[in-house]
Design a protein around this motif. Structure first.
Motif, PDB file in Angstrom:
ATOM      1  N   LEU A 235       6.767  -2.149   5.219  1.00 52.27           N
ATOM      2  CA  LEU A 235       6.631  -1.624   3.385  1.00 52.27           C
ATOM      3  C   LEU A 235       5.398  -2.557   2.875  1.00 52.27           C
ATOM      4  N   CYS A 236       5.076  -3.608   3.625  1.00 49.03           N
ATOM      5  CA  CYS A 236       3.160  -3.802   3.514  1.00 49.03           C
ATOM      6  C   CYS A 236       2.658  -2.576   4.266  1.00 49.03           C
ATOM      7  N   TYR A 237       2.891  -1.788   5.132  1.00 49.15           N
ATOM      8  CA  TYR A 237       2.242  -0.655   5.785  1.00 49.15           C
ATOM      9  C   TYR A 237       2.145   0.399   4.628  1.00 49.15           C
ATOM     10  N   GLU A 238       3.360   0.695   4.363  1.00 54.12           N
ATOM     11  CA  GLU A 238       3.267   1.224   3.345  1.00 54.12           C
ATOM     12  C   GLU A 238       2.599   1.311   1.688  1.00 54.12           C
ATOM     13  N   ILE A 239       2.572   0.017   1.645  1.00 50.81           N
ATOM     14  CA  ILE A 239       1.882  -0.437   0.230  1.00 50.81           C
ATOM     15  C   ILE A 239       0.443  -0.141   0.389  1.00 50.81           C
ATOM     16  N   ALA A 240      -0.105   0.243   2.290  1.00 55.75           N
ATOM     17  CA  ALA A 240      -1.933  -0.059   2.709  1.00 55.75           C
ATOM     18  C   ALA A 240      -2.067   1.768   2.353  1.00 55.75           C
ATOM     19  N   GLU A 241      -0.646   2.915   3.120  1.00 52.24           N
ATOM     20  CA  GLU A 241      -1.451   4.056   3.265  1.00 52.24           C
ATOM     21  C   GLU A 241      -1.139   4.508   2.644  1.00 52.24           C
ATOM     22  N   ILE A 242      -0.071   4.531   1.604  1.00 51.78           N
ATOM     23  CA  ILE A 242       0.029   5.052   0.460  1.00 51.78           C
ATOM     24  C   ILE A 242      -0.615   5.068  -0.806  1.00 51.78           C
ATOM     25  N   SER A 243      -0.858   4.121  -0.893  1.00 53.04           N
ATOM     26  CA  SER A 243      -2.442   3.122  -2.123  1.00 53.04           C
ATOM     27  C   SER A 243      -3.838   4.430  -1.252  1.00 53.04           C
ATOM     28  N   ILE A 244      -3.739   4.062  -0.412  1.00 51.20           N
ATOM     29  CA  ILE A 244      -5.454   4.644  -0.068  1.00 51.20           C
ATOM     30  C   ILE A 244      -5.123   6.406  -0.230  1.00 51.20           C
ATOM     31  N   ASN A 245      -4.050   7.022   0.277  1.00 52.86           N
ATOM     32  CA  ASN A 245      -3.619   8.664  -0.071  1.00 52.86           C
ATOM     33  C   ASN A 245      -3.880   8.731  -1.396  1.00 52.86           C
TER      34      ASN A 245
END
Length: 402
Positions: A235-245
């Protein structure tokens, strides 16, 4: 770890077919990152409002993930794939009436349907790719399959972004119509091919008339500490990756560093190209080095990259964005493989919970968009930095268990 064969000869064709799906949903998810900037201008909405694009899509992920896991548990991977492709294709074609009425809510409705389809595909394909070989090489195999996801991510911004940003009257329904037709043809193809079901020796099948069996499976899964921590880390990874993209083009154009067209090309061939290469390299490395150790090293590097961006220190900060892309690349498939490797008899249901985690993209993108409007796009990188920090803590914990 000794080098091992990733996929045995008997599973080579199913692996190739299922890997093609990684490309399709990578393409679909990367288009969202172009839509943010496009809709901000075409529909005169703010950054915060445009992040509803990600929010709506990933709410679809969250709501459909568990039904997807139940469906593939009862009916098998192939039917899960076909159902996901049908949702994906229909949602894409819904952009035609959305464009006719120039309605942002109608576009969001189409994206919700697409999100439901994509989570069906991911819930089916991720565990299937991980299971097509030895357990010891699951993380490496899944990283290799996810590399084709990266290829889809590379092509989407340059093709769709180039089309939308280079023509003032370009309609977003055009690329979605083409994609919808391709996806529906893929659904037809998968109705005609046979995918062997991979069943663990200790895996129990949940019948359609035993809802209590599903509840027991869920309770058993959540009693496992590694499963709970894996879901949180993803969940935390998705927060980071998707928000940057989602806000890369906004970041690249904020201070005149790039034009919109250039930013979409750099997102494709620079950031996401680096992301794909890093996954291929990561897959090779994890054939010889334990996945937990690689994950820990990469988590440290993403924290360094995100911190550099927050400091807003010119070239160093801009380099920090690309550091994030390079070292986050192996995180999703690695965390996924580690987590389902501990799921025992419940791989398919476990996969459905893991595929709820892209809801983090909705959370992260909305928070980052709000912070960008209120402060600056560089300061907003605090959001992905916190996501990477959680992954770092997870990596330390799983590494200490070995």
């Amino acid at each position: 770890m000794n080098s091992m064969k990733l996929v045995s000869k008997q599973y080579r064709l199913p692996f190739i077919l299922i890997t093609s799906l990684f490309f399709l949903w990578g393409f679909a998810r990367a288009i969202l990152d172009v839509l943010n900037k496009h809709f901000q201008e075409a529909l005169s909405i703010s950054i915060t409002q445009s992040t509803l694009i990600q929010a709506t899509t990933y709410v679809g992920y969250f709501l459909m993930a568990l039904p997807a896991g139940i469906l593939i548990t009862r009916w098998g991977y192939r039917r899960g794939v076909v159902t996901g492709l049908l949702f994906f294709g229909i949602g894409s074609l819904m952009f035609i009436p959305g464009a006719a009425y120039a309605s942002f809510p109608m576009f969001l409705g189409a994206l919700f349907v697409i999100g439901c389809g994509l989570v069906m595909l991911e819930t089916s394909a991720n565990p299937y790719a991980a299971e097509l070989g030895a357990k010891e090489t699951a993380a490496s195999r899944l990283n290799l399959a996810q590399s084709f996801n990266g290829l889809g991510c590379i092509l989407a911004p340059v093709i769709v972004g180039g089309f939308l940003f280079s023509h003032e009257d370009a309609g977003v329904e055009v690329p979605y119509t083409v994609m919808g037709i391709i996806v529906l043809l893929a659904a037809l193809m998968f109705t005609r091919v046979k995918l062997p079901e991979i069943t663990n020796n200790d895996e129990t099948q949940v019948s359609s008339d035993e809802p209590q069996g599903i509840l027991a499976t869920i309770r058993e899964l959540w009693s496992r500490k590694r499963f709970r921590s894996g879901v949180l880390a993803l969940l935390c990874y998705e927060i980071a990756e998707i928000s940057i993209n989602s806000l890369f083009i906004n970041y690249a154009t904020a201070d005149g560093w790039m034009t919109k067209t250039t930013a979409s090309i750099v997102l494709s061939f620079g950031a996401l190209g680096l992301f794909m290469v890093a996954r291929i390299v990561g897959s090779a490395v994890m054939r010889k080095v334990r996945a937990e150790k690689v994950l820990l090293c990469c988590a440290v590097m993403t924290m360094i990259g995100a911190t550099a961006v927050i400091l807003n220190a010119g070239v160093i900060s801009k380099a920090g964005v690309f550091i994030c892309y390079a070292f986050e690349a192996i995180m999703f498939p690695t965390i996924f493989a580690i987590t389902i490797g501990d799921a025992g008899k419940s791989v398919k249901i476990a996969s459905s919970f893991l595929m709820m985690t892209p809801i983090g993209g909705a959370i992260g993108t909305s928070l980052m968009g709000y912070m960008a409007d209120a402060t600056s796009i560089s300061t907003a990188f605090i959001v992905p930095a916190l996501g990477y920090l959680c992954v770092l803590i997870y990596a330390v914990l799983v590494r200490s268990e070995k």
